[in-house]
Motif scaffolding. Structure first.
Motif, short mmCIF file in Angstrom:
data_model
loop_
_atom_site.label_atom_id
_atom_site.label_comp_id
_atom_site.label_asym_id
_atom_site.label_seq_id
_atom_site.Cartn_x
_atom_site.Cartn_y
_atom_site.Cartn_z
N ALA A 32 0.80 -1.22 0.00
CA ALA A 32 0.00 0.00 0.00
C ALA A 32 0.84 1.27 0.00
CB ALA A 32 -0.93 0.01 1.21
N LYS A 33 0.34 2.27 -0.74
CA LYS A 33 0.97 3.59 -0.79
C LYS A 33 -0.08 4.64 -0.43
CE LYS A 33 4.24 2.26 -4.43
NZ LYS A 33 4.69 2.52 -5.82
N PRO A 34 0.33 5.73 0.22
CA PRO A 34 -0.65 6.77 0.58
C PRO A 34 -1.40 7.29 -0.64
CG PRO A 34 1.43 7.15 1.71
CD PRO A 34 1.68 6.05 0.72
N GLY A 35 -2.71 7.39 -0.49
CA GLY A 35 -3.56 7.87 -1.58
C GLY A 35 -4.27 6.76 -2.33
N GLN A 36 -3.83 5.52 -2.17
CA GLN A 36 -4.49 4.41 -2.84
C GLN A 36 -5.76 4.00 -2.09
OE1 GLN A 36 -1.04 1.61 -3.11
NE2 GLN A 36 -1.40 1.75 -5.32
N PHE A 37 -6.54 3.11 -2.70
CA PHE A 37 -7.78 2.66 -2.09
C PHE A 37 -7.95 1.16 -2.25
CE2 PHE A 37 -8.86 3.37 -6.51
CZ PHE A 37 -9.79 2.39 -6.82
N LEU A 38 -8.91 0.62 -1.51
CA LEU A 38 -9.30 -0.79 -1.63
C LEU A 38 -10.72 -0.84 -2.18
CD1 LEU A 38 -8.06 -2.09 1.84
CD2 LEU A 38 -6.94 -2.44 -0.36
N HIS A 39 -10.98 -1.84 -3.02
CA HIS A 39 -12.34 -2.06 -3.51
C HIS A 39 -12.89 -3.21 -2.67
CE1 HIS A 39 -14.77 -1.44 -7.46
NE2 HIS A 39 -15.01 -0.51 -6.58
N VAL A 40 -13.87 -2.90 -1.84
CA VAL A 40 -14.31 -3.80 -0.78
C VAL A 40 -15.65 -4.45 -1.13
CG1 VAL A 40 -14.85 -4.00 1.67
CG2 VAL A 40 -13.16 -2.31 0.90
N PRO A 102 7.27 13.95 -0.96
CA PRO A 102 8.14 15.12 -1.13
C PRO A 102 9.60 14.79 -0.84
CG PRO A 102 7.07 15.23 0.99
CD PRO A 102 6.52 14.01 0.30
N GLY A 103 10.47 15.69 -1.29
CA GLY A 103 11.87 15.61 -0.89
C GLY A 103 12.02 16.23 0.49
N GLU A 126 3.47 8.22 6.75
CA GLU A 126 4.67 8.03 5.93
C GLU A 126 5.61 9.22 6.03
OE1 GLU A 126 4.91 4.81 3.51
OE2 GLU A 126 4.23 4.71 5.58
N LEU A 127 5.06 10.44 6.06
CA LEU A 127 5.90 11.63 6.22
C LEU A 127 6.63 11.59 7.55
CD1 LEU A 127 3.54 14.46 4.88
CD2 LEU A 127 5.52 13.46 3.72
N SER A 128 5.93 11.16 8.59
CA SER A 128 6.56 11.05 9.91
C SER A 128 7.72 10.06 9.88
CB SER A 128 5.51 10.61 10.94
OG SER A 128 6.08 10.52 12.22
N GLY A 129 7.53 8.93 9.17
CA GLY A 129 8.61 7.95 9.06
C GLY A 129 9.82 8.48 8.32
N LEU A 130 9.60 9.44 7.42
CA LEU A 130 10.68 10.07 6.68
C LEU A 130 11.23 11.30 7.41
CD1 LEU A 130 9.12 9.93 3.09
CD2 LEU A 130 11.02 8.53 3.95
N LYS A 131 10.69 11.57 8.60
CA LYS A 131 11.08 12.73 9.42
C LYS A 131 10.79 14.05 8.69
CE LYS A 131 14.55 10.13 11.99
NZ LYS A 131 13.53 9.69 12.97
N ILE A 132 9.69 14.08 7.98
CA ILE A 132 9.24 15.29 7.31
C ILE A 132 8.04 15.84 8.07
CG2 ILE A 132 8.23 16.26 5.20
CD1 ILE A 132 9.76 14.12 3.62
N LYS A 153 -0.89 14.97 15.93
CA LYS A 153 0.14 15.66 16.71
C LYS A 153 1.18 14.67 17.23
CE LYS A 153 -2.73 19.54 18.26
NZ LYS A 153 -3.39 20.18 19.43
N ALA A 154 0.72 13.46 17.61
CA ALA A 154 1.64 12.44 18.11
C ALA A 154 2.62 11.97 17.03
CB ALA A 154 0.86 11.25 18.66
N LEU A 155 2.22 12.11 15.77
CA LEU A 155 3.12 11.77 14.66
C LEU A 155 4.19 12.85 14.44
CD1 LEU A 155 0.55 10.41 12.02
CD2 LEU A 155 2.24 9.07 13.29
N GLY A 156 4.06 13.99 15.13
CA GLY A 156 5.05 15.05 15.02
C GLY A 156 4.66 16.21 14.13
N HIS A 157 3.38 16.25 13.73
CA HIS A 157 2.91 17.31 12.84
C HIS A 157 2.16 18.37 13.64
CE1 HIS A 157 4.10 14.65 9.62
NE2 HIS A 157 3.25 13.73 10.02
N SER A 158 2.02 19.56 13.03
CA SER A 158 1.26 20.65 13.64
C SER A 158 -0.15 20.66 13.06
CB SER A 158 1.94 21.99 13.37
OG SER A 158 3.25 22.02 13.90
N VAL A 159 -1.14 20.96 13.90
CA VAL A 159 -2.53 20.94 13.46
C VAL A 159 -3.13 22.33 13.60
CG1 VAL A 159 -4.83 19.96 13.84
CG2 VAL A 159 -2.80 18.51 14.10
N PHE A 160 -3.80 22.79 12.53
CA PHE A 160 -4.46 24.08 12.51
C PHE A 160 -5.93 23.86 12.13
CE2 PHE A 160 -0.01 24.58 11.49
CZ PHE A 160 0.40 25.61 12.33
#
Length: 258
Positions: A32-40, A102-103, A126-132, A153-160
Motif C-alpha cells: 500500500a501507498k498513501p492515496g491508494q484505495f481498496l475495492h471492498v 516530497p523531498g 509516511e511523512l513522519s517515518g521520513l522525518k518530514i 500531533k503524536a506523529l510530530g505534525h502541527s494541526v491548525f
C-alpha cells in the motif's frame, strides 16, 4: 492484481455514522501507498453486486494491518458497519495512483475537509517515518468532526483547525485558513467545493499541489469508465481520465472543476 480475504481485527464507531476498521491483510499492507484505495466487497453474497471503494486510512506493516475510516452513506457502508472482530472481508487492491512523496526541502502542508482526512492520515504516517514535518489544516462543520487531531500531533505534525461554527480554531473555511499560511507543497482531500477553492489558491500562489478525488466507481480497475473526470490536456484541449486508475490523486492544476 491482489485479492485478499481479510479478517476484521477491530471496528470502532468514532461518531454516529463514522467508523474506523482495522483489517489483517499482510500482503496488501506491504504494497500500500498513501492515496491508494481498496475495492471492498461489503456483503457475503452478490447483493449488493458492486464493491465499494474505500481509501486506505492507515497501515501497520509490522502487524500486517490496514485501517479504513468511512462514513455510512448507503447500503454497502451500512453492511460494513455491522462487521465485528473475526468477520472477513474480500478486498481488491491496493488500487489507484497515490501521492507523490516530497523531498526534504520546502514546507509541506496537508489540507483536509471533514472525512477527507481518511487517505491523508496514511500520508502523514509516511511523512513522519521520513522525518518530514507537515502543517495540517483540518476543516469541519464543528469541533466534534475534527478527526484524529491528537494522533496527528503524536506523529510530530502541527494541526491548525477550522470550523464553520467557530467551536475550534479558526472560524471559517479551511481553505481561507490555509491561504493565510501557504506552503511550498500541499496535499488535499475533501468535498469537491473545498478542493475547487483550494485549487484556485494553489494556482494564485504558484504552489505545487496534489488532490485526491472521490467518485462513484463500478469496476475499480478502469474498464467501465464510470468514474471518469475531466482534466486539462495539452494546449486548450481536455481529456477524461479514470479516477480509479489514473487517480484518485491528481496534480491540482490538471482537474477541471465544472
Amino acid at each position: 492484481m491482489l485479492i485478499t480475504d481479510a479478517e476484521v481485527v477491530k471496528q470502532k464507531e468514532i461518531l454516529p455514522g463514522f467508523y474506523r476498521m482495522a483489517l489483517s491483510a499482510g500482503e496488501a499492507a506491504n504494497y500500500a501507498k498513501p492515496g491508494q484505495f481498496l475495492h471492498v466487497r461489503c456483503g457475503e453474497t452478490l447483493d449488493p453486486l458492486l464493491r465499494r471503494p474505500v481509501s486506505i486510512h492507515a497501515v501497520d506493516r509490522e502487524k500486517g494491518e490496514i485501517s479504513l475510516f468511512y462514513r455510512v452513506v448507503g447500503r454497502g457502508t451500512a453492511l460494513l458497519a455491522v462487521k465485528e472482530k473475526g468477520d472477513r472481508l474480500n478486498l481488491l487492491g491496493p488500487l489507484g495512483s497515490g501521492f507523490t512523496m516530497p523531498g526534504n526541502s520546502g514546507r509541506v502542508a496537508v489540507v483536509a475537509g471533514g472525512i477527507g482526512i481518511a487517505p491523508l492520515y496514511f500520508l502523514l504516517q509516511e511523512l513522519s517515518g521520513l522525518k518530514i514535518h507537515a502543517d495540517v489544516f483540518t476543516g469541519a462543520a464543528t469541533k466534534k468532526q475534527l478527526f484524529f487531531t491528537s494522533e496527528i500531533k503524536a506523529l510530530g505534525h502541527s494541526v491548525f483547525p477550522a470550523t464553520d461554527d467557530g467551536t475550534a480554531g479558526y472560524r471559517g473555511t479551511v481553505v481561507n485558513l490555509f491561504e493565510q499560511n501557504p506552503a511550498d507543497r500541499v496535499y488535499s482531500c475533501g468535498p469537491a467545493g473545498m478542493l475547487k477553492s483550494l485549487c484556485r489558491v494553489i494556482r494564485k500562489h504558484g504552489i505545487w499541489g496534489e488532490v485526491s478525488l472521490e467518485e462513484r466507481m463500478g469496476c475499480g480497475v478502469g474498464a467501465c469508465l464510470s468514474c471518469a473526470c475531466k482534466t486539462v490536456s495539452e494546449g486548450e484541449n481536455y481529456r477524461y481520465r479514470r479516477v480509479c486508475v489514473e487517480g484518485p490523486v491528481f496534480p491540482a492544476g490538471e482537474v477541471v472543476w465544472e
